[in-house]
Design a protein around this motif. Sequence first.
Motif, PDB file in Angstrom:
ATOM      1  N   THR A   1       0.852  -1.426  -0.099  1.00 31.53           N
ATOM      2  CA  THR A   1      -0.126   0.052  -0.127  1.00 31.53           C
ATOM      3  C   THR A   1       0.912   1.297  -0.056  1.00 31.53           C
ATOM      4  O   THR A   1       0.480   2.101  -0.689  1.00 31.53           O
ATOM      5  N   LEU A   2       1.863   1.404   0.908  1.00 33.50           N
ATOM      6  CA  LEU A   2       2.774   2.430   0.940  1.00 33.50           C
ATOM      7  C   LEU A   2       3.591   2.522  -0.474  1.00 33.50           C
ATOM      8  O   LEU A   2       3.721   3.745  -1.111  1.00 33.50           O
ATOM      9  N   LEU A   3       4.061   1.626  -1.085  1.00 36.74           N
ATOM     10  CA  LEU A   3       4.673   1.460  -2.328  1.00 36.74           C
ATOM     11  C   LEU A   3       3.722   2.108  -3.421  1.00 36.74           C
ATOM     12  O   LEU A   3       4.257   2.963  -4.195  1.00 36.74           O
ATOM     13  N   GLY A   4       2.101   1.724  -3.187  1.00 40.15           N
ATOM     14  CA  GLY A   4       1.407   2.209  -4.432  1.00 40.15           C
ATOM     15  C   GLY A   4       1.158   3.538  -4.090  1.00 40.15           C
ATOM     16  O   GLY A   4       0.894   4.593  -5.099  1.00 40.15           O
ATOM     17  N   LEU A   5       0.947   4.286  -2.884  1.00 42.46           N
ATOM     18  CA  LEU A   5       0.670   5.635  -2.676  1.00 42.46           C
ATOM     19  C   LEU A   5       2.172   6.309  -3.061  1.00 42.46           C
ATOM     20  O   LEU A   5       1.750   7.620  -3.474  1.00 42.46           O
ATOM     21  N   LEU A   6       3.103   5.871  -2.784  1.00 38.44           N
ATOM     22  CA  LEU A   6       4.669   6.690  -3.190  1.00 38.44           C
ATOM     23  C   LEU A   6       4.285   6.491  -4.793  1.00 38.44           C
ATOM     24  O   LEU A   6       4.633   7.788  -5.463  1.00 38.44           O
ATOM     25  N   SER A   7       3.920   5.400  -5.575  1.00 39.96           N
ATOM     26  CA  SER A   7       3.615   5.640  -6.834  1.00 39.96           C
ATOM     27  C   SER A   7       2.747   6.626  -7.416  1.00 39.96           C
ATOM     28  O   SER A   7       3.119   7.335  -8.358  1.00 39.96           O
ATOM     29  N   LEU A   8       1.724   6.678  -6.839  1.00 42.46           N
ATOM     30  CA  LEU A   8       0.722   7.569  -7.014  1.00 42.46           C
ATOM     31  C   LEU A   8       1.198   9.327  -6.940  1.00 42.46           C
ATOM     32  O   LEU A   8       1.169   9.911  -7.814  1.00 42.46           O
ATOM     33  N   TYR A   9       1.975   9.369  -5.914  1.00 36.49           N
ATOM     34  CA  TYR A   9       2.630  10.576  -5.545  1.00 36.49           C
ATOM     35  C   TYR A   9       3.586  11.121  -6.701  1.00 36.49           C
ATOM     36  O   TYR A   9       3.727  12.390  -7.101  1.00 36.49           O
ATOM     37  N   LEU A  10       4.411  10.099  -6.938  1.00 38.21           N
ATOM     38  CA  LEU A  10       5.668  10.442  -8.069  1.00 38.21           C
ATOM     39  C   LEU A  10       4.960  10.590  -9.410  1.00 38.21           C
ATOM     40  O   LEU A  10       5.301  11.605 -10.215  1.00 38.21           O
ATOM     41  N   ILE A  11       3.737  10.007  -9.797  1.00 37.19           N
ATOM     42  CA  ILE A  11       3.002  10.161 -10.830  1.00 37.19           C
ATOM     43  C   ILE A  11       2.320  11.648 -10.966  1.00 37.19           C
ATOM     44  O   ILE A  11       2.409  12.386 -11.841  1.00 37.19           O
TER      45      ILE A  11
END
Length: 108
Positions: free
Chosen positions: A17-27
């Motif tokens: 979940t944290l990795l997914g949120l980090l990916s969304l932030y970077l996008i």
Amino acid sequence: MLDILLRYSPLISAAATLLGLLSLYLIYRQLKDSKSWNKLHFTYTFSPDSSALEEFEIFLDERLNLWNRDNPLTELEVKALIGKEHISPEDTEKLCQTFDASVKKKTA
């Protein structure tokens, strides 16, 4: 092996979940940066060179007294700036008389 996965499954799902949120932030950051880059790039790519822009400003100032106007452009002047296909022959004649008078007034 299954026992280890079941024991650490909450930790694994939290990490995912944290990795997914980090990916969304970077996008989001990438889209924001690309938007500002596109604005900057558009300015330098599609803007006319400064000498052509200066010639156009001089042309408009001679014909419309663009920089020292106190009143807005007339509907006929706006039509002339948009393009010739929107102007009737009578309007073209009226514009020529107006523009010629303003140019002659400046040169006299």
